[in-house]
Design an enzyme around this catalytic site. Sequence first.
Site, short mmCIF file in Angstrom:
data_model
loop_
_atom_site.label_atom_id
_atom_site.label_comp_id
_atom_site.label_asym_id
_atom_site.label_seq_id
_atom_site.Cartn_x
_atom_site.Cartn_y
_atom_site.Cartn_z
NE ARG A 25 49.21 18.90 27.12
CZ ARG A 25 48.73 18.73 25.91
NH1 ARG A 25 48.11 19.74 25.30
NH2 ARG A 25 48.85 17.57 25.30
NE ARG A 78 45.60 39.89 45.25
CZ ARG A 78 44.95 39.72 44.10
NH1 ARG A 78 45.48 40.15 42.98
NH2 ARG A 78 43.77 39.14 44.06
CB CYS A 79 54.48 40.78 42.79
SG CYS A 79 56.20 41.25 42.98
CB ILE A 132 36.62 33.24 36.55
CG1 ILE A 132 36.70 34.21 37.74
CG2 ILE A 132 37.43 31.98 36.79
CD1 ILE A 132 35.89 33.76 38.95
CG ASP A 133 36.61 38.45 37.19
OD1 ASP A 133 36.05 37.54 37.83
OD2 ASP A 133 37.53 39.15 37.66
NE ARG A 160 15.85 26.38 38.61
CZ ARG A 160 15.26 27.55 38.43
NH1 ARG A 160 14.08 27.79 38.96
NH2 ARG A 160 15.83 28.50 37.72
N GLY A 176 33.09 38.04 39.82
CA GLY A 176 33.15 38.75 38.54
C GLY A 176 33.81 40.11 38.68
CG HIS A 257 37.89 32.42 46.38
ND1 HIS A 257 37.36 33.29 47.30
CD2 HIS A 257 38.92 33.06 45.80
CE1 HIS A 257 38.05 34.41 47.28
NE2 HIS A 257 39.02 34.30 46.39
O1 F6P Z 1 39.47 38.24 39.12
C1 F6P Z 1 39.06 37.01 39.59
C2 F6P Z 1 38.40 37.15 40.94
O2 F6P Z 1 38.01 35.86 41.36
C3 F6P Z 1 37.21 38.11 41.01
O3 F6P Z 1 36.05 37.56 40.48
C4 F6P Z 1 37.17 38.42 42.46
O4 F6P Z 1 36.57 39.68 42.69
C5 F6P Z 1 38.62 38.42 42.87
O5 F6P Z 1 39.31 37.67 41.88
C6 F6P Z 1 38.91 37.82 44.21
O6 F6P Z 1 40.25 37.98 44.47
P1 F6P Z 1 41.04 37.18 45.62
O7 F6P Z 1 41.24 35.78 45.14
O8 F6P Z 1 42.30 37.91 45.77
O9 F6P Z 1 40.17 37.22 46.83
#
Ligand code: F6P
Length: 365
Positions: A25, A78-79, A132-133, A160, A176, A257
């Site tokens: 955006r 992915r490409c 996110i990593d 917890r 990560g 995820h």
């Molecule tokens: O790079 C982001 C990430 O979520 C990592 O934390 C994880 O190892 C990877 O992607 C998982 O990839 P995919 O979504 O292809 O399973």
Amino acid sequence: MAKQFKKIGILTSGGDAPGMNAAVRAVTRYAIKRGIEVYGIYEGYKGLIEGKGSIKKFAPQDVANIIEKGGTILYSARCLEFKEEAGLARATEVCREFGIDGIVAIGGDGTFRGASDLCKRGISCIGIPGSIDNDITCTDNSIGFDTAMNTVVEAVDRLRDTCESHARCNVVEVMGRNAGYIALETAIAVGATAVVIKEDLKYDEEALLEKIRAGRTAGKRNFIVIVAEGVENYSEKLAKTIQEKTGVETKFARLAHIVRGGSPSLADRLLAARMGVAAVDMLLEGRENVFVCERNGRMTAADIQEAIVIDKMYKSTFTPSVKYPTEALAAYSPEKVEEMKAFCRMRTEEVQELLTTSEDISNYR
Ligand code: F6P
């Protein structure tokens, strides 16, 4: 003289991250404000190779009501084809067909490598770190990191509650990739008993077990142990070991995820907005082959090639499969190499400081 841009493309690639939409955006609206046409490219580099049907001209209203949405409205894919000469040539051709002379690519290091390859073919590219990593060494923060951590904190707080009721331990594995940032910072934020990350070269399993035994003896009911997924094939095993060797009933949870979805936090929306505007400004200033970084709260540009070398330097210190980039470093002056080394040391110190903090505040007695 800086290149005059008439049309730019925007794409998201690699793993999606909350806040990517806020960046799409920002780039779209600001570029249009600066008199540039913006084309949304769907499914990352795959869409760029496909061309027509995967590329759509954006008006400001096309990016309305997306700031709060997780995932990416531009989708991601992915490409492998884009890594081949023919794929790159086709993508360049598509850019020429559409008159696209610049691209803002949002994603992680793989996305930046692709952007760099396109630059070599005359298409100016600027990267925006969306992952996110938070594993792109040159930037203090990447888009999605803050939201992902907030999601972990929320999930672990729930775990917890039930651990406390049942006097259990829960080992929680978080995403990560190779980096332990999500694990480390959330461990501090949830008050975990221990955190296990690859970067911790002094990790001692026996000390962790002893801490749990001592805690239980002192009356502690719940134990949370956060493990980064980068510590391969370990988290589930650790849960079993804890139960066997301490007698504390231990559950295992892999958040996977779940951590990647959801509405972006304020911090991620803000970062996305600032990075989006900075990316367009960089293009207009004639920069290319760089990505936007946040350093000490300021937006700055990092050279993609240099950032890749710095990444390798840093990651080689805790990931045996990453080789120290001796050959690549030969291209830089000794002063530059020193500067890069100092940068990596700073990241190592940062992680060490967080590890120490986590340890210093997780004692029970
Ligand atoms: O790079 C982001 C990430 O979520 C990592 O934390 C994880 O190892 C990877 O992607 C998982 O990839 P995919 O979504 O292809 O399973």
